[in-house]
Design a protein around this motif. Sequence first.
Motif, PDB file in Angstrom:
ATOM      1  N   PHE A  27       0.866  -1.185   0.000  1.00  0.00           N
ATOM      2  CA  PHE A  27       0.000   0.000   0.000  1.00  0.00           C
ATOM      3  C   PHE A  27       0.910   1.247   0.000  1.00  0.00           C
ATOM      4  N   PRO A  28       0.674   2.223  -0.882  1.00  0.00           N
ATOM      5  CA  PRO A  28       1.587   3.374  -0.985  1.00  0.00           C
ATOM      6  C   PRO A  28       1.825   4.074   0.359  1.00  0.00           C
ATOM      7  N   GLU A  29       0.754   4.242   1.187  1.00  0.00           N
ATOM      8  CA  GLU A  29       0.957   4.958   2.466  1.00  0.00           C
ATOM      9  C   GLU A  29       1.921   4.167   3.353  1.00  0.00           C
ATOM     10  N   ASP A  30       1.798   2.828   3.286  1.00  0.00           N
ATOM     11  CA  ASP A  30       2.656   2.004   4.144  1.00  0.00           C
ATOM     12  C   ASP A  30       4.085   1.996   3.620  1.00  0.00           C
ATOM     13  N   PHE A  31       4.212   2.115   2.296  1.00  0.00           N
ATOM     14  CA  PHE A  31       5.560   2.161   1.722  1.00  0.00           C
ATOM     15  C   PHE A  31       6.270   3.427   2.182  1.00  0.00           C
ATOM     16  N   GLU A  32       5.497   4.507   2.241  1.00  0.00           N
ATOM     17  CA  GLU A  32       6.053   5.773   2.724  1.00  0.00           C
ATOM     18  C   GLU A  32       6.543   5.633   4.156  1.00  0.00           C
ATOM     19  N   ARG A  33       5.746   4.919   4.957  1.00  0.00           N
ATOM     20  CA  ARG A  33       6.142   4.721   6.372  1.00  0.00           C
ATOM     21  C   ARG A  33       7.418   3.905   6.458  1.00  0.00           C
ATOM     22  N   ILE A  34       7.551   2.897   5.548  1.00  0.00           N
ATOM     23  CA  ILE A  34       8.771   2.083   5.546  1.00  0.00           C
ATOM     24  C   ILE A  34       9.975   2.998   5.280  1.00  0.00           C
ATOM     25  N   ASN A  35       9.833   3.879   4.268  1.00  0.00           N
ATOM     26  CA  ASN A  35      10.949   4.775   3.932  1.00  0.00           C
ATOM     27  C   ASN A  35      11.309   5.669   5.109  1.00  0.00           C
ATOM     28  N   THR A  39       2.386  -3.645   7.955  1.00  0.00           N
ATOM     29  CA  THR A  39       2.333  -3.182   6.568  1.00  0.00           C
ATOM     30  C   THR A  39       1.232  -3.919   5.821  1.00  0.00           C
ATOM     31  N   ARG A  40       0.542  -3.183   4.959  1.00  0.00           N
ATOM     32  CA  ARG A  40      -0.514  -3.827   4.163  1.00  0.00           C
ATOM     33  C   ARG A  40      -0.016  -4.082   2.744  1.00  0.00           C
ATOM     34  N   TYR A  41      -0.280  -5.292   2.264  1.00  0.00           N
ATOM     35  CA  TYR A  41       0.122  -5.690   0.905  1.00  0.00           C
ATOM     36  C   TYR A  41      -1.112  -6.046   0.101  1.00  0.00           C
ATOM     37  N   TYR A  42      -0.944  -5.953  -1.234  1.00  0.00           N
ATOM     38  CA  TYR A  42      -2.039  -6.378  -2.112  1.00  0.00           C
ATOM     39  C   TYR A  42      -1.869  -7.853  -2.438  1.00  0.00           C
ATOM     40  N   HIS A  43      -2.861  -8.660  -2.108  1.00  0.00           N
ATOM     41  CA  HIS A  43      -2.837 -10.058  -2.548  1.00  0.00           C
ATOM     42  C   HIS A  43      -3.164 -10.076  -4.032  1.00  0.00           C
ATOM     43  N   ARG A  44      -2.738 -11.128  -4.724  1.00  0.00           N
ATOM     44  CA  ARG A  44      -2.989 -11.203  -6.165  1.00  0.00           C
ATOM     45  C   ARG A  44      -4.490 -11.083  -6.489  1.00  0.00           C
ATOM     46  N   ASP A  45      -5.350 -11.613  -5.583  1.00  0.00           N
ATOM     47  CA  ASP A  45      -6.793 -11.557  -5.885  1.00  0.00           C
ATOM     48  C   ASP A  45      -7.471 -10.292  -5.325  1.00  0.00           C
ATOM     49  N   GLY A  46      -6.661  -9.332  -4.903  1.00  0.00           N
ATOM     50  CA  GLY A  46      -7.231  -8.047  -4.495  1.00  0.00           C
ATOM     51  C   GLY A  46      -7.434  -7.897  -2.997  1.00  0.00           C
ATOM     52  N   ARG A  47      -7.321  -9.010  -2.250  1.00  0.00           N
ATOM     53  CA  ARG A  47      -7.489  -8.911  -0.786  1.00  0.00           C
ATOM     54  C   ARG A  47      -6.333  -8.133  -0.180  1.00  0.00           C
ATOM     55  N   THR A  48      -6.532  -7.717   1.080  1.00  0.00           N
ATOM     56  CA  THR A  48      -5.422  -7.061   1.786  1.00  0.00           C
ATOM     57  C   THR A  48      -4.730  -8.094   2.675  1.00  0.00           C
ATOM     58  N   ILE A  49      -3.421  -8.111   2.612  1.00  0.00           N
ATOM     59  CA  ILE A  49      -2.647  -8.965   3.524  1.00  0.00           C
ATOM     60  C   ILE A  49      -1.938  -8.036   4.494  1.00  0.00           C
ATOM     61  N   TRP A  50      -2.103  -8.322   5.781  1.00  0.00           N
ATOM     62  CA  TRP A  50      -1.451  -7.516   6.816  1.00  0.00           C
ATOM     63  C   TRP A  50      -0.249  -8.302   7.337  1.00  0.00           C
TER      64      TRP A  50
END
Length: 502
Positions: A70-78, A96-107
């Motif tokens: 997720f872009p906001e979480d990527f910013e936090r990583i930086n 951090t939240r990631y996009y699963h291939r099927d669109g779900r959110t993975i935390w």
Amino acid sequence: MHPLKAELYDLSRKNTKILDFLQDSSLDGLFYWNLENPGEDWVSNRFWQLLGYDPQVMNAEVVDWSAHIFPEDFERINKNVAKQKNDPTVPFDQVTRYYHRDGRTIWAKSKGILLPDRSGNYTRLLIASVDVTNEKTNALLLNKVQDITQIGTWEVDLVNDSIYWDSHTRAIHETSMDYSPKVAEAINFYKEGTSRETIRYLFNRAVTKGESFDTELQLKTAKGNFVWVRSVGQPEMSGGRCIRVYGVFQDINERKLNESKLINYSILQSKAKDMEQFAYIASHDLREPLLTIKGFLDVINEEYAEDLPVEMKEYLEIIRGGAERMDVLIKGLLDYSRLSKLKKLQFIDLDHLLAEVITDLHAILAPIDVSINYDNLPQIYGYPLELKIVFQNLISNSVKYRRPAVPLHIYVNCETLNDGWQISVKDNGIGIAEKDLETIFNLFRQLHNRGAYSGTGIGLANCQKIIELHNGRIWATSQLGEGSAFHFTIKTAVPAKPEAGS
Ligand code: ADP
């Protein structure tokens, strides 16, 4: 260092299986980032699988890893990386939240450590992640459930003498979202008197005897509103003493208000029934002696008329007038008490019904200068005979209370509401003073001296009863000297059949 730990370090340098085993068995993801050249990152097989990808395919090519975050979480990583670069003692620890291939959110909960590359520059970030999707989804779900059920949580930590309220508990107390109460303050949110004394007692029992509680009390919120809450508390004991009390708050205000409305409604209903019963018995039984009085007045008139002094005759006329009027009143009362017994629920075209009423009222309408307009009247389910009585009463009142020498205009219209209709009967008559607008619906209430207008004061009470039978309400608005409007509502829902015999 522990000798076995030292051995493991040695082994892992020589045997790559050890790192593989660790990443596969204890972690859901391991990434090794080249901070200087993002895109050349290595991501463990487990994490690609967690996101729904085939690790062989993904690791065979250079993949921009950041595209999966997720872009906001990527910013936090930086930001966290920057912090660590400045001060290596700052821990890198974020969800951090990631996009699963099927669109779900993975935390994923990720911990990171900055490492030097082969030339000793700190350009690498090693991140170990654990999948917390289930926990996060459950927490979100719980939050939604709390929203729907208006449940908040609270905790009193007796060791540290502190209180925790979650956002729902704060919302129930109508405090700001950053408000954190002191232990001594919290109790003052309970309404002074029974509520405050009850919670004081129950909380004390929880702390001293380890007893849990579940009670319904009133709070006075930070904004000064009184709300009903269900307060549930559970003590936690350790070493024979209570170390904390925790529990939930539920906003039950609406339910409590509905309960009290229901109680008031049933009290009103039983009062109305008593009243009806009384009106029926009184009017029924009163007519008999009245008929006797009228009968004997006739006898006196017929048999002794000639012998009676003139004065006595006048008195007898007055008595007869009184008896006639009493008869009209009693008949009206009898009609009123019988109203709820006629009832025939039907589909009614109100346009049609009103046209009939106007025809029926021909005798009082024909002699005067009157125009009656109506439009858009709906088709409804209701009691036609009773609704006819409503229109008859309202229109004949408009006629009766018209302004002398002013042509009478009556206008009936309808507005659509969410759950039904609002029908208004307006006239340009003498009007009603503001202070009388409510009382005119009371039984026998008349605003004028007898003689000025004929009437019984029963008509509007009848209208009210009929409209209530249709689950609606009736009220009046007016400008004294300019005209009155009587409004009533009819619900779309079909009115329930009244109980037999009522
Ligand atoms: P009544 O038999 O006296 O007309 P109602 O119950 O029908 O009894 O009305 C109660 C009182 O409300 C009336 O006595 C009158 O003073 C007032 N009222 C009713 N309708 C009107 C109207 N359209 N304009 C002015 N006053 C009205």
